[in-house]
Design an enzyme around this catalytic site. Structure first.
Site, PDB file in Angstrom:
ATOM      1  N   PRO A   1     -22.151  57.761   8.470  1.00  0.00           N
ATOM      2  CA  PRO A   1     -22.438  59.116   7.982  1.00  0.00           C
ATOM      3  C   PRO A   1     -23.283  59.126   6.716  1.00  0.00           C
ATOM      4  CG  PRO A   1     -20.155  58.960   8.651  1.00  0.00           C
ATOM      5  CD  PRO A   1     -20.705  57.570   8.722  1.00  0.00           C
TER       6      PRO A   1
ATOM      7  N   ASP B   1     -26.075  44.531   2.034  1.00  0.00           N
ATOM      8  CA  ASP B   1     -26.677  45.501   2.939  1.00  0.00           C
ATOM      9  C   ASP B   1     -28.041  45.948   2.396  1.00  0.00           C
ATOM     10  OD1 ASP B   1     -24.917  46.485   0.920  1.00  0.00           O
ATOM     11  OD2 ASP B   1     -24.782  48.427   1.895  1.00  0.00           O
TER      12      ASP B   1
ATOM     13  N   GLU C   1     -29.741  47.897 -10.787  1.00  0.00           N
ATOM     14  CA  GLU C   1     -28.861  47.331  -9.765  1.00  0.00           C
ATOM     15  C   GLU C   1     -29.320  45.930  -9.368  1.00  0.00           C
ATOM     16  OE1 GLU C   1     -27.425  48.729  -5.295  1.00  0.00           O
ATOM     17  OE2 GLU C   1     -29.466  49.120  -5.967  1.00  0.00           O
TER      18      GLU C   1
ATOM     19  N   GLU D   1     -32.582  50.886   1.661  1.00  0.00           N
ATOM     20  CA  GLU D   1     -32.617  52.197   2.303  1.00  0.00           C
ATOM     21  C   GLU D   1     -32.420  53.338   1.319  1.00  0.00           C
ATOM     22  OE1 GLU D   1     -29.553  52.062   5.248  1.00  0.00           O
ATOM     23  OE2 GLU D   1     -27.931  51.914   3.796  1.00  0.00           O
TER      24      GLU D   1
END
Length: 714
Positions: A394, A428, A621, A636
């Site tokens: 989601p 990821d 990050e 992403e």
């Protein structure tokens, strides 16, 4: 309900085709019309239709899929109105066959997972499908501050993290009426819908000033260089800006929120990540311990243990849509770091019990049997996986669907499972998860026995042995020690490569090692799960590491592959720097210790130059190892600032090396990293002079070494 999105009965929605082997959904207009005609406005019927669960395990046999195909076609043709309980979608028996027996108390935590996952709005494929098509136009029509958040956070996460203003029933009813008005929804219609039904983003978390924040932690005084000392104080001052507590309204009625409530204040990473994340928190906690925020750390560990007690594991993050996956299990490292630093063992028994439960999760839900191809011996080893996946994530619906649409639909279920499993890894995404080492459409995460996870669980077993021994529970301590010994044997039989002198992930799909080069290949140095008495082996591993292509100018890159994915070249991440630096130090050979020190200096200087660059005062990050002070790119979402684990690692390294890194050493290292011809000399008055090349001038528009008289020639 399913934590990753329900398959809507009677609706020809793209997510339904996750397991559809027949005709594809038609165009967007047809999808929305079908959505509208399938609902009669009755809220209860609507809720029932939205609550159909699909447990799409990737290892169903052909008979199952043929039965499912017939059922889906019958559903679409109108010959049946519901998916019956006999459906193979509801019987993931082969997945269960891979797992060890569950403990008796798992039924309770399973009920809690289902209860917190039962939230239609935040797992609603129909709404996310419309958001995908129209969301940016819709949300950009909102207030200016929402536009900024939209770009930073991403459209899907911006929507699903907004609390509801009304009950789920009422919002669902409003949405049903909205889609019945026409097949094409205007941005204005959607804007009004969001405004009437959703509260402001992040209103579920309240900034809180930590009562134990210390403006002058003791470690700062030991830092030799004055500019580094000032930087440490500034980073310490950032902790209050990252501290949050859950709003009381979440605890009073959690059905309106995607947030999972915890009792004590937490430290969030920053940027789009405005909730507590599992493995991020370990490195944040390391920095908090360095800054003497012991009560905050204790509360964070209590929060983590409460999640284990409630759900049987710690979710990826404290959002409901993360309840189908965890992250690398570093809770035992948090506990050991806290106890070692504070000597406080008041929670020892409670925390150890929670750790036992978490270990049970990893050994029942994420363990598989691996046969040694040479000896035939069977080992229980761990992989990353994700439970009950039926569609896109989601929080990243658009990205997942973009990849899925390029795949045959019979592969969608496996693809969505492997993508979510890659998220559980924390990496990821990376070429490490791609069968072709290039593109995510070949993602095979759940097939891999991974080195880093098994090293972390080895440490978990060792830590549990020590904790049980502290409690005087010697049979349990001995059992965990034996489990750790078995795991070390497994890692060195299944993953060790004698020729290349490193440890590789193992593909259980083809029973072979994957010989890609990643920093994870050297996690055993940190975990200590090899023969540490073998000096020759250490020398060989160190040589392999030095020739791996992982050592960059401004840190250690995650891999040498420039795939465009963020956990690949040229990006470097704070937690991996910390693990490898620690592993090099633990080798206890001078050459490895020297490399650990040099790597620490390079990482600190790159972070510092990024902080000072253009006076941004930002911590990122991730960083680019090819450019001193440059943030990392790819992924992403847009690059994030904050940043909890980056700050924590820097503070921890400053505590370790601050007294060793004097101004002269740092200056010499920096000039080496910049690879420039700056010449230092003294003028007649004794002042230091240097000439700076034009392309480096932005980096030197500040006094890097406070307390050292200098003048500059540009």
């Amino acid at each position: 309900m399913d934590p990753n999105g329900a398959l809507v009965k009677g609706v020809r929605h793209r997510c339904l085709s996750t397991l559809d082997l027949g005709a594809a959904a038609q165009d967007d207009k047809d999808d929305t019309s079908a959505l509208a005609t399938s609902r009669n406005g009755n809220t209860e019927n609507l809720r029932k239709s939205l609550s159909t669960i699909s447990y799409a395990a990737p290892d169903y046999d052909l008979k199952d899929l043929q039965e499912l195909k017939k059922e889906v076609h019958a559903l679409r043709a109108g010959r049946i109105k519901t998916v019956g309980l006999h459906s193979p979608m509801l019987h993931p028996r082969r997945l269960a066959a891979l797992q060890l027996p569950l403990r008796q108390d798992d039924s309770t935590v399973g009920t809690n997972v289902a209860r917190y996952s039962d939230n239609t709005i935040f797992n609603m494929p129909d709404l996310m499908h419309i958001v995908e098509q129209h969301g940016r136009q819709t949300l950009e029509a909102e207030k200016a501050e929402n536009k900024r958040k939209l770009d930073e956070i991403g459209v899907e996460k911006f929507v699903i993290d907004r609390p509801l203003k009304h009950s789920q029933d009422k919002v669902l009813e409003s949405f049903s009426k909205l889609v019945q008005k026409g097949s094409i929804l205007s941005p204005e219609q959607l804007r009004i819908f969001f405004e009437e039904n959703f509260s402001d983003y992040s209103s579920d978390l309240i900034p809180v000033f930590p009562a134990d924040w210390c403006p002058f932690p003791k470690f700062v005084t030991a830092i030799d260089d004055p500019q580094m000392r000032l930087w440490a104080k500034q980073l310490n001052a950032m902790w209050p800006s990252l501290c949050r507590k859950v709003s009381d309204s979440v605890k009073q009625d959690f059905s309106k929120y995607s947030l999972i409530d915890v009792e004590h204040p937490m430290v969030v990473p920053g940027g789009r990540f405005m909730e507590m994340y599992y493995w991020d928190t370990w490195w944040s906690l390391r920095g908090l311990l360095t800054c003497e925020m012991f009560d905050t750390c204790k509360g964070i560990i209590d929060n983590m243990c409460s999640l284990v007690n409630r759900f049987g594991f710690i979710p990826n993050g404290t959002r409901r849509y993360y309840l189908n996956r965890s992250q690398p299990p570093v809770l035992s490292e948090m506990i050991m770091s806290y106890i070692t630093t504070t000597k406080d063992e008041s929670r020892l028994a409670q925390w150890t019990k929670s750790l036992d439960s978490e270990y049970n999760f990893w050994m029942t839900k994420r363990a598989v049997q691996v046969r040694d191809p040479d000896s035939g011996e069977i080992y229980h080893m761990n992989r990353f996986y994700a439970d009950n996946i039926t569609g896109p994530r989601p929080e990243s619906y658009v990205a997942d669907m973009e990849f899925a649409r390029g795949l045959p639909k019979e592969r969608w279920a496996q693809f969505f499972t492997d993508i979510a499993a890659a998220c559980e890894s924390g990496w990821d995404f990376s070429s490490r998860w791609c069968e072709n080492y290039k593109t995510l459409d070949t993602c095979i995460t759940s097939r891999l026995i991974v080195v880093d996870l098994n090293c972390i669980i080895y440490r978990m077993e060792k830590n549990l042995a020590m904790l049980h021994a502290k409690l005087g529970e010697m049979p349990e301590a001995q059992a965990y020690r034996a489990a750790a010994n078995r795991r070390m044997a497994a890692l060195n039989r299944i993953c060790w490569n004698e020729e290349k002198a490193q440890w590789f992930d193992y593909d259980i799909g083809c029973n072979a090692q994957r010989t890609g080069v990643f920093l994870s290949n050297f996690f055993p140095l940190w975990a200590g799960c090899y023969d540490e008495r073998d000096i020759n082996l250490k020398q060989r591993v160190l040589a392999a590491f030095k020739s791996s292509g992982l050592i960059g100018n401004a840190g250690l890159q995650t891999s040498p592959y420039n795939s465009g994915l963020q956990w690949d070249a040229p990006n470097a991440w704070a937690p991996l720097q910390d693990i490898i630096i620690s592993g090099l130090n633990k080798m206890q050979i001078p050459e490895a210790r020297a490399l650990a020190q040099e790597t620490s200096a390079r990482w600190l200087l790159s972070n510092f130059m990024g902080w000072k660059k253009n006076l941004s005062f930002e911590m990122h990050e991730k960083y680019d190892v090819t450019q001193v002070g440059a943030r990392g790119e790819g992924g992403e979402y847009l690059p994030q600032i904050g940043f909890g684990w980056t700050n924590g690692v820097v503070l921890s390294l400053l505590e370790t090396y601050g007294a060793l890194f004097n101004t002269s050493y740092l200056r010499s290292m920096l000039l080496s990293m910049l690879q420039c011809d700056i010449e230092w000399q003294n003028d007649s008055s004794g002042q230091s002079l240097f000439t700076c090349p034009a392309h480096l001038r932005p980096l030197f528009k500040f006094d890097f070494f406070v307390g050292h008289s200098s003048s500059r020639t540009y």
